[in-house]
Design an enzyme around this catalytic site. Structure first.
Site, PDB file in Angstrom:
ATOM      1  N   MET A  66       0.853  -1.189   0.000  1.00  0.00           N
ATOM      2  CA  MET A  66       0.000   0.000   0.000  1.00  0.00           C
ATOM      3  C   MET A  66       0.884   1.232   0.000  1.00  0.00           C
ATOM      4  O   MET A  66       2.050   1.175   0.412  1.00  0.00           O
ATOM      5  CB  MET A  66      -0.977   0.014   1.183  1.00  0.00           C
ATOM      6  CG  MET A  66      -0.392   0.286   2.534  1.00  0.00           C
ATOM      7  SD  MET A  66      -1.717   0.452   3.783  1.00  0.00           S
ATOM      8  CE  MET A  66      -2.448   2.028   3.325  1.00  0.00           C
ATOM      9  N   ALA A  67       0.364   2.326  -0.486  1.00  0.00           N
ATOM     10  CA  ALA A  67       1.121   3.581  -0.461  1.00  0.00           C
ATOM     11  C   ALA A  67       0.172   4.757  -0.657  1.00  0.00           C
ATOM     12  O   ALA A  67      -0.882   4.630  -1.274  1.00  0.00           O
ATOM     13  CB  ALA A  67       2.189   3.599  -1.561  1.00  0.00           C
ATOM     14  N   ILE A  68       0.600   5.879  -0.120  1.00  0.00           N
ATOM     15  CA  ILE A  68      -0.072   7.159  -0.316  1.00  0.00           C
ATOM     16  C   ILE A  68       0.954   8.101  -0.946  1.00  0.00           C
ATOM     17  O   ILE A  68       2.122   8.101  -0.553  1.00  0.00           O
ATOM     18  CB  ILE A  68      -0.564   7.737   1.044  1.00  0.00           C
ATOM     19  CG1 ILE A  68      -1.583   6.803   1.722  1.00  0.00           C
ATOM     20  CG2 ILE A  68      -1.128   9.138   0.874  1.00  0.00           C
ATOM     21  CD1 ILE A  68      -2.936   6.687   1.038  1.00  0.00           C
ATOM     22  N   GLU A  99       4.190  -8.119   5.678  1.00  0.00           N
ATOM     23  CA  GLU A  99       5.623  -7.972   5.948  1.00  0.00           C
ATOM     24  C   GLU A  99       5.987  -6.534   5.665  1.00  0.00           C
ATOM     25  O   GLU A  99       5.501  -5.953   4.680  1.00  0.00           O
ATOM     26  CB  GLU A  99       6.441  -8.858   5.007  1.00  0.00           C
ATOM     27  CG  GLU A  99       6.437 -10.308   5.415  1.00  0.00           C
ATOM     28  CD  GLU A  99       6.568 -11.229   4.214  1.00  0.00           C
ATOM     29  OE1 GLU A  99       6.879 -10.741   3.103  1.00  0.00           O
ATOM     30  OE2 GLU A  99       6.357 -12.436   4.393  1.00  0.00           O
ATOM     31  N   ASN A 104      10.714   1.012   8.419  1.00  0.00           N
ATOM     32  CA  ASN A 104       9.527   1.763   7.970  1.00  0.00           C
ATOM     33  C   ASN A 104       8.597   2.041   9.156  1.00  0.00           C
ATOM     34  O   ASN A 104       7.521   1.446   9.300  1.00  0.00           O
ATOM     35  CB  ASN A 104       8.807   0.981   6.869  1.00  0.00           C
ATOM     36  CG  ASN A 104       7.816   1.839   6.126  1.00  0.00           C
ATOM     37  OD1 ASN A 104       7.480   2.938   6.573  1.00  0.00           O
ATOM     38  ND2 ASN A 104       7.322   1.346   5.008  1.00  0.00           N
ATOM     39  N   TYR A 111       0.014   0.296  10.816  1.00  0.00           N
ATOM     40  CA  TYR A 111      -0.515  -1.054  10.960  1.00  0.00           C
ATOM     41  C   TYR A 111      -0.913  -1.333  12.419  1.00  0.00           C
ATOM     42  O   TYR A 111      -1.933  -1.972  12.676  1.00  0.00           O
ATOM     43  CB  TYR A 111       0.517  -2.085  10.472  1.00  0.00           C
ATOM     44  CG  TYR A 111       0.858  -1.946   9.001  1.00  0.00           C
ATOM     45  CD1 TYR A 111      -0.126  -1.598   8.065  1.00  0.00           C
ATOM     46  CD2 TYR A 111       2.150  -2.159   8.525  1.00  0.00           C
ATOM     47  CE1 TYR A 111       0.178  -1.470   6.722  1.00  0.00           C
ATOM     48  CE2 TYR A 111       2.458  -2.030   7.182  1.00  0.00           C
ATOM     49  CZ  TYR A 111       1.467  -1.683   6.287  1.00  0.00           C
ATOM     50  OH  TYR A 111       1.767  -1.546   4.946  1.00  0.00           O
TER      51      TYR A 111
END
Ligand SMILES: CC(C)(COP(=O)(O)OP(=O)(O)OC[C@H]1O[C@@H](n2cnc3c(N)ncnc32)[C@H](O)[C@@H]1OP(=O)(O)O)[C@@H](O)C(=O)NCCC(=O)NCCS
Length: 153
Positions: A66-68, A99, A104, A111
């Protein structure tokens, strides 16, 4: 607006991925994920600004990526997108695995806010830009906890 990823989103999604990853997924991988996985995008002012890819497997699921967009980070979009994507899983998973790179900290905090906790470390799993390796943290969210919370109310 949060919606299903379409083929027409792939170019923009791959662009966001290249902005945030040292070893980005290719456009082809995103094309495959449109048909093979549960792939979701989030829009802001009609532009795609983030994505989330979940892989349902039997009665579990894996959060693959996932990313923004960096310009839009830190405004609650990642959290909204993740919660929505999990809610949309059709296989009603018992647990969701992921994972994440040990360094990060932003993703790990996101999460944890979404109910994942750390269960293991995979040593020297991710390649780094300088050629060395980095540990992966393995996290799990037990979805039955959500039911337990509901019953407590
Ligand atoms: C990880 C990522 C998706 C978070 O998206 P975001 O929209 O910025 O996150 P949100 O604004 O929704 O923040 C949700 C929570 O994440 C955590 N968080 C987000 N950014 C953080 C940061 N820079 N430092 C520490 N915690 C952070 C916080 O717990 C935050 O909750 P809070 O606002 O109540 O404190 C985003 O930073 C990103 O795209 N990073 C690059 C790609 C990536 O690492 N993807 C995940 C691994 S595949």
């Amino acid at each position: 607006m949060i919606r299903k990823m379409q083929m027409s989103d792939v170019q923009r999604v791959a662009e966001i991925e290249r902005l945030v990853q040292t070893h980005p997924w290719t456009s082809k991988q995103f094309e495959e994920s449109v048909s093979s996985y549960q792939s979701t995008v989030i829009e802001y002012q009609s532009q795609v600004v983030g994505f989330c890819i979940l892989q349902p497997v039997l009665d579990e699921a894996n959060l693959l990526l996932m990313a923004i967009d960096p310009k839009m980070q830190g405004q609650g979009l990642g959290y909204k997108l993740l919660e929505y994507s999990i809610e949309q899983l059709k296989n009603n998973p018992v647990q969701i695995f992921l994972e994440v790179r040990e360094s990060n900290l932003a993703a790990i905090a996101l999460y944890e806010k979404s109910g994942f906790h750390q269960i293991d470390v995979r040593r020297n799993y991710y390649p780094k830009a300088d050629g060395s390796k980095e540990n992966a943290i393995i996290m799990v969210k037990s979805c039955s906890d959500d039911f337990a919370q509901l019953f407590k109310m």
